[in-house]
Design a protein around this motif. Sequence first.
Motif, PDB file in Angstrom:
ATOM      1  N   PRO A   1       0.805  -1.228   0.000  1.00 20.01           N
ATOM      2  CA  PRO A   1       0.000   0.000   0.000  1.00 20.01           C
ATOM      3  C   PRO A   1       0.835   1.273   0.000  1.00 20.01           C
ATOM      4  O   PRO A   1       0.339   2.335  -0.306  1.00 20.01           O
ATOM      5  CB  PRO A   1      -0.816  -0.121   1.288  1.00 20.01           C
ATOM      6  N   PHE A   2       2.102   1.165   0.359  1.00 16.58           N
ATOM      7  CA  PHE A   2       2.996   2.328   0.340  1.00 16.58           C
ATOM      8  C   PHE A   2       4.430   1.827   0.351  1.00 16.58           C
ATOM      9  O   PHE A   2       4.698   0.637   0.528  1.00 16.58           O
ATOM     10  CB  PHE A   2       2.736   3.261   1.538  1.00 16.58           C
ATOM     11  N   SER A   3       5.348   2.741   0.134  1.00 24.97           N
ATOM     12  CA  SER A   3       6.758   2.393   0.048  1.00 24.97           C
ATOM     13  C   SER A   3       7.502   2.867   1.281  1.00 24.97           C
ATOM     14  O   SER A   3       7.342   4.006   1.716  1.00 24.97           O
ATOM     15  CB  SER A   3       7.384   3.036  -1.204  1.00 24.97           C
ATOM     16  N   VAL A   4       8.296   1.975   1.875  1.00 22.74           N
ATOM     17  CA  VAL A   4       9.164   2.360   2.985  1.00 22.74           C
ATOM     18  C   VAL A   4      10.578   2.397   2.436  1.00 22.74           C
ATOM     19  O   VAL A   4      11.280   1.398   2.385  1.00 22.74           O
ATOM     20  CB  VAL A   4       9.065   1.375   4.165  1.00 22.74           C
ATOM     21  N   ASN A   5      10.965   3.555   1.953  1.00 24.62           N
ATOM     22  CA  ASN A   5      12.293   3.714   1.342  1.00 24.62           C
ATOM     23  C   ASN A   5      12.890   5.017   1.856  1.00 24.62           C
ATOM     24  O   ASN A   5      13.044   5.985   1.146  1.00 24.62           O
ATOM     25  CB  ASN A   5      12.163   3.741  -0.181  1.00 24.62           C
ATOM     26  N   VAL A   6      13.168   5.019   3.149  1.00 22.55           N
ATOM     27  CA  VAL A   6      13.594   6.254   3.818  1.00 22.55           C
ATOM     28  C   VAL A   6      14.849   5.995   4.658  1.00 22.55           C
ATOM     29  O   VAL A   6      14.918   6.294   5.831  1.00 22.55           O
ATOM     30  CB  VAL A   6      12.460   6.821   4.709  1.00 22.55           C
ATOM     31  N   HIS A   7      15.868   5.433   4.032  1.00 24.76           N
ATOM     32  CA  HIS A   7      17.081   5.083   4.761  1.00 24.76           C
ATOM     33  C   HIS A   7      17.876   6.300   5.201  1.00 24.76           C
ATOM     34  O   HIS A   7      18.853   6.189   5.925  1.00 24.76           O
ATOM     35  CB  HIS A   7      17.941   4.146   3.901  1.00 24.76           C
ATOM     36  N   HIS A   8      17.468   7.482   4.731  1.00 24.01           N
ATOM     37  CA  HIS A   8      18.112   8.705   5.198  1.00 24.01           C
ATOM     38  C   HIS A   8      17.724   9.023   6.637  1.00 24.01           C
ATOM     39  O   HIS A   8      18.328   9.881   7.262  1.00 24.01           O
ATOM     40  CB  HIS A   8      17.740   9.876   4.286  1.00 24.01           C
TER      41      HIS A   8
ATOM     42  N   PRO B   1      17.768   7.639  10.308  1.00 19.63           N
ATOM     43  CA  PRO B   1      18.510   6.579  10.992  1.00 19.63           C
ATOM     44  C   PRO B   1      17.652   5.661  11.849  1.00 19.63           C
ATOM     45  O   PRO B   1      17.890   4.457  11.906  1.00 19.63           O
ATOM     46  CB  PRO B   1      19.529   7.338  11.852  1.00 19.63           C
ATOM     47  N   SER B   2      16.640   6.203  12.540  1.00 17.10           N
ATOM     48  CA  SER B   2      15.816   5.384  13.420  1.00 17.10           C
ATOM     49  C   SER B   2      14.812   4.557  12.621  1.00 17.10           C
ATOM     50  O   SER B   2      14.062   5.094  11.805  1.00 17.10           O
ATOM     51  CB  SER B   2      15.070   6.282  14.409  1.00 17.10           C
ATOM     52  N   LYS B   3      14.773   3.251  12.860  1.00 16.00           N
ATOM     53  CA  LYS B   3      13.841   2.378  12.131  1.00 16.00           C
ATOM     54  C   LYS B   3      12.390   2.701  12.474  1.00 16.00           C
ATOM     55  O   LYS B   3      11.500   2.626  11.620  1.00 16.00           O
ATOM     56  CB  LYS B   3      14.150   0.913  12.438  1.00 16.00           C
ATOM     57  N   ILE B   4      12.153   3.085  13.722  1.00 10.84           N
ATOM     58  CA  ILE B   4      10.797   3.464  14.125  1.00 10.84           C
ATOM     59  C   ILE B   4      10.355   4.704  13.354  1.00 10.84           C
ATOM     60  O   ILE B   4       9.249   4.756  12.807  1.00 10.84           O
ATOM     61  CB  ILE B   4      10.739   3.726  15.650  1.00 10.84           C
ATOM     62  N   LYS B   5      11.260   5.699  13.269  1.00 15.00           N
ATOM     63  CA  LYS B   5      10.957   6.935  12.556  1.00 15.00           C
ATOM     64  C   LYS B   5      10.771   6.691  11.057  1.00 15.00           C
ATOM     65  O   LYS B   5      10.001   7.393  10.393  1.00 15.00           O
ATOM     66  CB  LYS B   5      12.068   7.962  12.785  1.00 15.00           C
ATOM     67  N   GLN B   6      11.496   5.698  10.516  1.00 13.34           N
ATOM     68  CA  GLN B   6      11.333   5.361   9.101  1.00 13.34           C
ATOM     69  C   GLN B   6       9.901   4.929   8.816  1.00 13.34           C
ATOM     70  O   GLN B   6       9.278   5.363   7.837  1.00 13.34           O
ATOM     71  CB  GLN B   6      12.308   4.251   8.708  1.00 13.34           C
TER      72      GLN B   6
END
Length: 336
Positions: free
Chosen positions: A3-10, A12-17
């Motif tokens: 349903p959406f893309s999780v592509n936010v490796h910029h 650092p926190s996995k929770i915040k991603q």
Amino acid sequence: MKPFSVNVHHIPSKIKQIVHAVSMAIDNGGLKPHSKLPSINDFSKTYHYGRDTVEKAYRELIEEGYVYAVPAKGYYVVGRKDKKLKILLIFNKLSSYKKITYYSFIDTLQDKAVVDLQVHHYDVRRLEEILEANMGKYHYYVIMPHFFHKTSKKQYLKVLKTIPASQLMMLDKNVPELGKSHMSVYQDFKKDIHDVLESSVKLLKKYNRLIIVFPFQSNHPRDIIEGCFEFCLKHQKTFAVISSLDKELPQAGTAYIVTAESDLAQLIKKSKDANLQPGKNVGIISFNETVLKELLEITVITTDFEAMGKTAALMLLNKEAKQVKNPFRMIVRKSL
């Protein structure tokens, strides 16, 4: 289908991603109000995050008002917290011309966006600090990518590429290495100045020499020099670049292009002292329009700063991922 893309490796926190990806999908309309999110187990398996990480991210999304939980059923979308776009506008410097662009940008967005302004002062390291402190907080990042001349392309590309292309807009200068997925409203400095000189070739015919006053500490794009050089080469005019007018004695048959206001004042004074009359035996062209230059009847070459701000704002509102060249022109007056 995800349903959406999780592509936010910029981030650092996995929770915040996860929080960033889900909240942005909600804000951008990708996730509709009351639609069901993947279960914690499904999200963990699909996107390869730990179950505890997903649970903490969902809890944070609930606290921020994006998501609500229904016992024994799952997690659901509340909807956009604030329908206004959040935009971070980052200029290379503050100036009267940037002010025109800024207010045009704000006036066009009206109440549809909240805009924060920061300045990187030509320093790519400062830009990196600004982005690191603000990544994930805005829907769009609008940047003027002018840097110190010593800054390598590799340096600034690395920083610019930390921003997802769908959230990035380049303003005033295009960066083709970023591809076509980002937005851009730009000047083509080399072509622009070449073309406006060509448009006034008859007026420039009486000048056999063209000098551009280019203070190297000012960090103006060097493409400007290349455009002037190509024009002079084509029309067999002598061309020179000087960093200041301190040692220059204006001569008849010479046209000067000045990029700084202080140099314009000095050139007018020196021409007067040498009994040279602008537009008759010496030519004066200045970068960027002001009321004073209009009153003094100084020829200017300028981009349309108001159009730049308006075009950028409309592209963001309409989510148009394209590159648009901003209008550039010469306003001919008595000094040429």
